[in-house]
Design an enzyme around this catalytic site. Sequence first.
Site, PDB file in Angstrom:
ATOM      1  N   ASN C  12     104.401 -16.660  86.231  1.00  0.00           N
ATOM      2  CA  ASN C  12     105.020 -17.966  86.455  1.00  0.00           C
ATOM      3  C   ASN C  12     104.521 -18.936  85.389  1.00  0.00           C
ATOM      4  O   ASN C  12     103.329 -19.218  85.321  1.00  0.00           O
ATOM      5  CB  ASN C  12     104.619 -18.434  87.880  1.00  0.00           C
ATOM      6  CG  ASN C  12     105.149 -19.795  88.241  1.00  0.00           C
ATOM      7  OD1 ASN C  12     105.860 -20.429  87.460  1.00  0.00           O
ATOM      8  ND2 ASN C  12     104.798 -20.252  89.440  1.00  0.00           N
ATOM      9  N   PHE C  13     105.435 -19.443  84.562  1.00  0.00           N
ATOM     10  CA  PHE C  13     105.024 -20.349  83.474  1.00  0.00           C
ATOM     11  C   PHE C  13     104.766 -21.761  84.001  1.00  0.00           C
ATOM     12  O   PHE C  13     104.288 -22.613  83.246  1.00  0.00           O
ATOM     13  CB  PHE C  13     106.105 -20.422  82.384  1.00  0.00           C
ATOM     14  CG  PHE C  13     106.286 -19.170  81.563  1.00  0.00           C
ATOM     15  CD1 PHE C  13     105.689 -17.970  81.909  1.00  0.00           C
ATOM     16  CD2 PHE C  13     107.078 -19.200  80.413  1.00  0.00           C
ATOM     17  CE1 PHE C  13     105.868 -16.818  81.142  1.00  0.00           C
ATOM     18  CE2 PHE C  13     107.255 -18.064  79.633  1.00  0.00           C
ATOM     19  CZ  PHE C  13     106.656 -16.870  80.000  1.00  0.00           C
ATOM     20  N   LYS C  14     105.137 -22.023  85.282  1.00  0.00           N
ATOM     21  CA  LYS C  14     105.027 -23.381  85.836  1.00  0.00           C
ATOM     22  C   LYS C  14     105.568 -24.385  84.802  1.00  0.00           C
ATOM     23  O   LYS C  14     106.563 -24.083  84.140  1.00  0.00           O
ATOM     24  CB  LYS C  14     103.579 -23.674  86.256  1.00  0.00           C
ATOM     25  CG  LYS C  14     103.106 -22.714  87.371  1.00  0.00           C
ATOM     26  CD  LYS C  14     101.900 -23.204  88.132  1.00  0.00           C
ATOM     27  CE  LYS C  14     101.580 -22.261  89.292  1.00  0.00           C
ATOM     28  NZ  LYS C  14     100.464 -22.755  90.120  1.00  0.00           N
ATOM     29  N   HIS C  95     108.314 -21.664  96.367  1.00  0.00           N
ATOM     30  CA  HIS C  95     106.933 -21.748  95.884  1.00  0.00           C
ATOM     31  C   HIS C  95     106.260 -22.945  96.549  1.00  0.00           C
ATOM     32  O   HIS C  95     106.911 -23.944  96.846  1.00  0.00           O
ATOM     33  CB  HIS C  95     106.924 -21.901  94.363  1.00  0.00           C
ATOM     34  CG  HIS C  95     105.562 -21.740  93.776  1.00  0.00           C
ATOM     35  ND1 HIS C  95     104.642 -22.756  93.741  1.00  0.00           N
ATOM     36  CD2 HIS C  95     104.953 -20.659  93.232  1.00  0.00           C
ATOM     37  CE1 HIS C  95     103.525 -22.322  93.180  1.00  0.00           C
ATOM     38  NE2 HIS C  95     103.685 -21.047  92.863  1.00  0.00           N
ATOM     39  N   GLU C 143     100.694 -16.335  99.051  1.00  0.00           N
ATOM     40  CA  GLU C 143      99.769 -17.116  98.212  1.00  0.00           C
ATOM     41  C   GLU C 143      99.108 -18.211  99.045  1.00  0.00           C
ATOM     42  O   GLU C 143      99.724 -19.245  99.295  1.00  0.00           O
ATOM     43  CB  GLU C 143     100.539 -17.839  97.100  1.00  0.00           C
ATOM     44  CG  GLU C 143     101.137 -16.975  96.042  1.00  0.00           C
ATOM     45  CD  GLU C 143     101.465 -17.831  94.800  1.00  0.00           C
ATOM     46  OE1 GLU C 143     100.883 -17.565  93.739  1.00  0.00           O
ATOM     47  OE2 GLU C 143     102.295 -18.755  94.924  1.00  0.00           O
ATOM     48  N   GLY C 183      94.894 -17.164  92.332  1.00  0.00           N
ATOM     49  CA  GLY C 183      93.585 -16.840  91.776  1.00  0.00           C
ATOM     50  C   GLY C 183      93.505 -15.517  91.043  1.00  0.00           C
ATOM     51  O   GLY C 183      92.426 -15.093  90.626  1.00  0.00           O
ATOM     52  N   ALA C 204      99.744 -17.098  87.208  1.00  0.00           N
ATOM     53  CA  ALA C 204     100.165 -18.170  86.312  1.00  0.00           C
ATOM     54  C   ALA C 204      99.031 -18.567  85.368  1.00  0.00           C
ATOM     55  O   ALA C 204      98.911 -18.016  84.262  1.00  0.00           O
ATOM     56  CB  ALA C 204     100.640 -19.378  87.118  1.00  0.00           C
ATOM     57  N   SER C 205      98.176 -19.492  85.816  1.00  0.00           N
ATOM     58  CA  SER C 205      97.184 -20.088  84.924  1.00  0.00           C
ATOM     59  C   SER C 205      96.244 -19.066  84.289  1.00  0.00           C
ATOM     60  O   SER C 205      95.829 -19.230  83.139  1.00  0.00           O
ATOM     61  CB  SER C 205      96.382 -21.156  85.670  1.00  0.00           C
ATOM     62  OG  SER C 205      95.723 -20.598  86.777  1.00  0.00           O
TER      63      SER C 205
END
Lengths: 224, 224, 224, 224
Positions: C12-14, C95, C143, C183, C204-205
């Site tokens: 997920n690029f957010k 989401h 999540e 996470g 993602a991050s």
Amino acid sequence: MVKLESPVIVLNFKTYSQAVGEKAVEMAKICEEVAAQGIDIVVAPQIPDIYRVASRVNIPVFSQHVDGAGAGSFTGHITAEALRGSGSAGSIINHSERRLNIADIDAAVQKAHESELITILCTNNVNTTAACAALSPDFVAIEPPQLIGSGIPVSKADPGIVTDSVKAVKQISPGVRVLCGAGISKGEDLKAAIELGSEGVLLASGIIKAKDPRAAMQDLIKLI
Amino acid sequence: MVKLESPVIVLNFKTYSQAVGEKAVEMAKICEEVAAQGIDIVVAPQIPDIYRVASRVNIPVFSQHVDGAGAGSFTGHITAEALRGSGSAGSIINHSERRLNIADIDAAVQKAHESELITILCTNNVNTTAACAALSPDFVAIEPPQLIGSGIPVSKADPGIVTDSVKAVKQISPGVRVLCGAGISKGEDLKAAIELGSEGVLLASGIIKAKDPRAAMQDLIKLI
Amino acid sequence: MVKLESPVIVLNFKTYSQAVGEKAVEMAKICEEVAAQGIDIVVAPQIPDIYRVASRVNIPVFSQHVDGAGAGSFTGHITAEALRGSGSAGSIINHSERRLNIADIDAAVQKAHESELITILCTNNVNTTAACAALSPDFVAIEPPQLIGSGIPVSKADPGIVTDSVKAVKQISPGVRVLCGAGISKGEDLKAAIELGSEGVLLASGIIKAKDPRAAMQDLIKLI
Amino acid sequence: MVKLESPVIVLNFKTYSQAVGEKAVEMAKICEEVAAQGIDIVVAPQIPDIYRVASRVNIPVFSQHVDGAGAGSFTGHITAEALRGSGSAGSIINHSERRLNIADIDAAVQKAHESELITILCTNNVNTTAACAALSPDFVAIEPPQLIGSGIPVSKADPGIVTDSVKAVKQISPGVRVLCGAGISKGEDLKAAIELGSEGVLLASGIIKAKDPRAAMQDLIKLI
């Protein structure tokens, strides 16, 4: 409508466990006693508690929220008419914890005024304060969200937001009165708020969660 | 930023099946051809179609929506930065079919301007037009919701809402330009809109769902 | 529809600045190269970037959001039809940063499937995972919101939520596949996720904000 | 918690002018008199009216809405705790006129149960009924939105949606009881609803807006 003299103190009970049900009545009674010293204190308990509180105290009881819906098929909406019937004298609108779209804010202000409720429209910065002033509520209450519940008073952390809000409101809609909020809890904070041009404060945790809410309220008004 | 000359025509593709995907490109090309006669026509396709459309036509392509979110953990939000990168020249904000709360409108206008997007802020009555003008978008577009898609032009059904909106905007934020919308489809409607003081129109079904969109667009501009 | 083999990795690029516009294409190309080692990697860029990304890589491109709206008067809504036309192979739905009401989730899943999009329905606990499984998406992705972006993998912090989710889904709707997220960033996390019964991860991050996203992605798949 | 015997009748006052304030008490008293014939009738007045109504009648009073928020900084939210304290015995959740996202529905059901409130979770089709059953409310109430307020009973217009909902619920969460609503007003409708496998009805305008609500309520129960 109730006439509120400056400085106005609006105590938002939020959903704090210290001020729900019968404890909401007790908190309102404390405010009533302090108000007897000659200062306008408004209490805003949870909506299901309004009727109970309003039938037990003689200070103005406000709602924490009102919708723009009128009579009809609007299950679960909070109408101005029902609030008025339950003893509310006014309502907070668009608190940062219960935001509305702009068409609904406008409708809520209109409906509230039709039911003779005093309106406090919450805003988050100078821009939205100016915009909300154009909707002609009785009050706008400027509260920078990052300071809400912080214990750091807006009047100290960002005095410019208060003076600029006052200025913007006077240009657009001079009849609208300005409150300020976020981080307010002490006499110095209220005094500073007034000196910055506002007519009062909207506050919550600083009083409700204080060990001794009566003493906290007493401290709040000590310099005025 | 693109400079839009009055009268401005903004064609909202909504999610109409007549103007999605490759058909969005075709609809935009029709607009481009008509625009070549010397009139500013803006097209607003669905967001996933912006890149494709913007890379195939030379008229301004706007988004139908932009959020106030910036870079970060905002899955699914439509950022001004991504819109700009996809070829958008501007965005509609707060359309009655995609309303935002007032803090988010303010954030969306700010973020859009930082990304050099032109902003069109939609409103539903004179009050909210005045309020939105205070947020300093490039345009406000007044559209009474009950007339949207009705075929009854706002310029005929409620000309006062247009003149009063123009007046309110000029008082609060004279640099903001006014568009009007709802029920607009014919040359008479656009002419009336201009005569009432607006600088253009926001329209959708009258062109998109017409049997011959090119003829409909040609009819729209025939009196100017 | 694209067939995704376990383990599935969904990135997920957010709205991260590291993966917008042309940088979204670069990030997708990195994923494409790693995927060439024989693992299914899905990328979910911002919606305005889908067309551009999908026309430049050969791995599945998903949307971060889809609405339940079909063709019609739904300005600003993200339709499955437009996503499909822009090259999307599927979509994340609900989401935690872009939640929907349950009627809209159901409509979004239906519309997505009509447009042959693969659906990943995000949930926050075992209860909502069970509920969402009843809506028959292709995947649910559990999540816990408090772990999103925390760097603490759900597979370590709360393995029971994954195994209980898998169990609940199998009872209600055995064809639905389970992903887990929040996470996740290392090979150990993906391995643990699989051992707990899930068929892949949503992350993602941990990749996007890594100093070297390629190395991070390579690390992620090293134990499978 | 109150025990409700089948068939259960839940009368939603919505925001109808016929049943607000003191008129809400009168409407509830009519229901109380009819209920004395040995049938469980629940009344759901506007939230500000709950305390007043609950202190004047001895039938169960429900809220039209409850949020998932607990104690804390949740201005304007309707908490289960406050509802319980105001005399509510339960709450409608996720009515089609006041929809919630799925995480909030789950939180609202949990919080309501912690405060010993009975929960009625509204759904719009068989899919969402199945999903909501997985959240373990006391009741789901299936109401096709297009029939609400139509005067066309769901039991006649779409009996399959009721039987399929009952079937879906029994598979997923057999302890959850099914109500049906939309267009219900006559004795035949209630009888049909029961025969289709539901345990009662959720209704509003058919009684509230009737010329003689007592006669309408009497008609409703005449065949059981």
